[in-house]
Design an enzyme around this catalytic site. Sequence first.
Site, PDB file in Angstrom:
ATOM      1  N   ARG A 226     -16.089 -11.075  23.373  1.00 22.85           N
ATOM      2  CA  ARG A 226     -15.500 -10.011  24.203  1.00 22.85           C
ATOM      3  C   ARG A 226     -14.541 -10.651  25.208  1.00 22.85           C
ATOM      4  NH1 ARG A 226     -16.866 -11.887  28.363  1.00 22.85           N
ATOM      5  NH2 ARG A 226     -15.718 -10.320  29.521  1.00 22.85           N
TER       6      ARG A 226
ATOM      7  N   ALA B 144     -10.400  -9.750  26.732  1.00 25.80           N
ATOM      8  CA  ALA B 144      -9.149  -9.471  26.018  1.00 25.80           C
ATOM      9  C   ALA B 144      -8.583 -10.677  25.248  1.00 25.80           C
ATOM     10  CB  ALA B 144      -8.134  -8.891  26.994  1.00 25.80           C
TER      11      ALA B 144
ATOM     12  N   ARG C 189     -11.694  -2.315  18.819  1.00 27.52           N
ATOM     13  CA  ARG C 189     -11.698  -1.959  20.248  1.00 27.52           C
ATOM     14  C   ARG C 189     -10.272  -1.556  20.638  1.00 27.52           C
ATOM     15  NH1 ARG C 189     -14.887  -5.545  24.351  1.00 27.52           N
ATOM     16  NH2 ARG C 189     -15.059  -3.480  25.318  1.00 27.52           N
TER      17      ARG C 189
ATOM     18  N   GLN D  96     -21.543  -7.740  32.749  1.00 27.06           N
ATOM     19  CA  GLN D  96     -20.835  -8.998  32.435  1.00 27.06           C
ATOM     20  C   GLN D  96     -20.747  -9.917  33.654  1.00 27.06           C
ATOM     21  OE1 GLN D  96     -19.796  -5.939  31.536  1.00 27.06           O
ATOM     22  NE2 GLN D  96     -18.557  -5.955  29.689  1.00 27.06           N
TER      23      GLN D  96
ATOM     24  N   ASP E 140      -7.085  -5.995  30.695  1.00 31.28           N
ATOM     25  CA  ASP E 140      -7.120  -5.736  29.248  1.00 31.28           C
ATOM     26  C   ASP E 140      -5.777  -5.246  28.723  1.00 31.28           C
ATOM     27  OD1 ASP E 140     -10.079  -5.533  30.133  1.00 31.28           O
ATOM     28  OD2 ASP E 140     -10.060  -5.879  27.975  1.00 31.28           O
TER      29      ASP E 140
ATOM     30  N   ASN F 109      -8.522  -2.559  33.361  1.00 34.28           N
ATOM     31  CA  ASN F 109      -9.535  -3.625  33.325  1.00 34.28           C
ATOM     32  C   ASN F 109     -10.904  -2.942  33.342  1.00 34.28           C
ATOM     33  OD1 ASN F 109     -10.227  -6.464  33.316  1.00 34.28           O
ATOM     34  ND2 ASN F 109     -10.942  -6.187  35.416  1.00 34.28           N
ATOM     35  N   LYS F 110     -11.937  -3.724  33.321  1.00 35.43           N
ATOM     36  CA  LYS F 110     -13.308  -3.204  33.242  1.00 35.43           C
ATOM     37  C   LYS F 110     -13.559  -2.085  34.245  1.00 35.43           C
ATOM     38  CE  LYS F 110     -15.782  -4.033  30.880  1.00 35.43           C
ATOM     39  NZ  LYS F 110     -15.872  -3.138  29.690  1.00 35.43           N
TER      40      LYS F 110
HETATM   41  O1  MRU Z   1     -15.620  -4.959  27.668  1.00 36.78           O
HETATM   42  P1  MRU Z   1     -15.239  -6.394  27.899  1.00 36.78           P
HETATM   43  O2  MRU Z   1     -16.376  -7.235  28.355  1.00 36.78           O
HETATM   44  O3  MRU Z   1     -14.497  -6.970  26.719  1.00 36.78           O
HETATM   45  O4  MRU Z   1     -14.207  -6.306  29.109  1.00 36.78           O
HETATM   46  C1  MRU Z   1     -13.663  -7.480  29.616  1.00 36.78           C
HETATM   47  C2  MRU Z   1     -12.779  -7.259  30.781  1.00 36.78           C
HETATM   48  O5  MRU Z   1     -12.578  -6.162  31.239  1.00 36.78           O
HETATM   49  C3  MRU Z   1     -12.063  -8.473  31.293  1.00 36.78           C
HETATM   50  O6  MRU Z   1     -11.887  -8.392  32.672  1.00 36.78           O
HETATM   51  C4  MRU Z   1     -10.689  -8.549  30.622  1.00 36.78           C
HETATM   52  O7  MRU Z   1     -10.808  -8.449  29.241  1.00 36.78           O
HETATM   53  C5  MRU Z   1      -9.971  -9.797  30.962  1.00 36.78           C
HETATM   54  S1  MRU Z   1     -10.701 -11.189  30.199  1.00 36.78           S
HETATM   55  C6  MRU Z   1      -9.804 -12.563  30.578  1.00 36.78           C
END
Ligand code: MRU
Length: 351
Positions: A45, A47, A88, A197, A238, A248-249
């Site tokens: 997981r 991006a 995704r 996370q 993302d 982002n998350k």
């Molecule tokens: O759902 P996830 O865990 O894949 O989400 C990850 C995030 O939101 C990260 O902050 C983003 O992908 C940047 S990773 C360098």
Amino acid sequence: MLYPVIWQNDSVSLIDQTRLPNEYTVVQIHRSEDMAQAIKTMIVRGAPAIGVAAAYGMYLGAREIETENHHEFLADLEKVAELLRSTRPTAVNLFWAISRMMKTAYETLGTVAEIKQNLLQTAQAINAEDIQTCQAIGDHGLAALPTTPEKLRILTHCNAGALATAGYGTALGVVRSAWREGRLERVFADETRPRLQGAKLTAWECVQEGIPVTVITDSMAAHCMKQGLIHAVVVGADRIAANGDTANKIGTYSVAIAAKAHNIPFFVAAPVSTVDFSLPDGSQIPIEERHPTEIYQIGNTTLTPSGVDFYNPAFDVTPSELITAIITENGAFNPGDLAKSQPQTLNTADM
Ligand code: MRU
């Protein structure tokens, strides 16, 4: 250094991120379908990491295609691309990496065997470049951080670390560079509901490197800011629209609002491949919705009464006006100047 995606022994090794921090296990992926499943279930997981994983997934799929006919091969490879694209929707790096792999396939003037060989080389290049990109982001981020106090307390959300990239990390890359240069006092890691996370992965990465880390629940971030505990916020992304709006998350948007209210700089750290220049603003960024079990279940315990409804968007969009700077491998940019992060675009426009 921690590498979550590695090509070895003719297959891909993935650190299983669904089992950390309690178990460190590595999963071997031999087939494109298994790679698609690993991305969907978040074994891999983040991006940039899913971009790298998808690139290898494309090669694994190419290797499974038996025809020697150029045309048939490309048609079958498009199906592999479609499968991987369906995993995704939000992180644009996934689509970027798949497009780069398809471009390699279309542009190789040779036999099917030669195309396959080039596809492996392209996936390995994407992998290696991402590590260098993250190190450059880390160093540009270091230069963009506030100059006082000397040792900063940085808050981050989710995990944008080595685990979320090919290695080193984006937001945690900035943290790593700051730690290396003696500019970091500690990291505050939002736990990042619903999948945690921050509590599980960011905290684990910091512990591996001896970086002091304090885990807080998401609801504590504003309070910590008010108490003067936070000097800067650094998060990953993302997908970033052309005007700087950043997906982002889920929860990142609230952190940005709280940072603005407390006059704390809010940085987004991401490679240029996370910028989707085709989208003028963040309103068109597709937001993934995940299964409600992520909200109502922890381990074997159900948290909520039956008869309630759920809404589980996995990402939110932070408007560019809340972002102090977007830190890329080409430097730190005001969100309004994002076009300058892509040197080729600038050169063409300048001519
Ligand atoms: O759902 P996830 O865990 O894949 O989400 C990850 C995030 O939101 C990260 O902050 C983003 O992908 C940047 S990773 C360098």
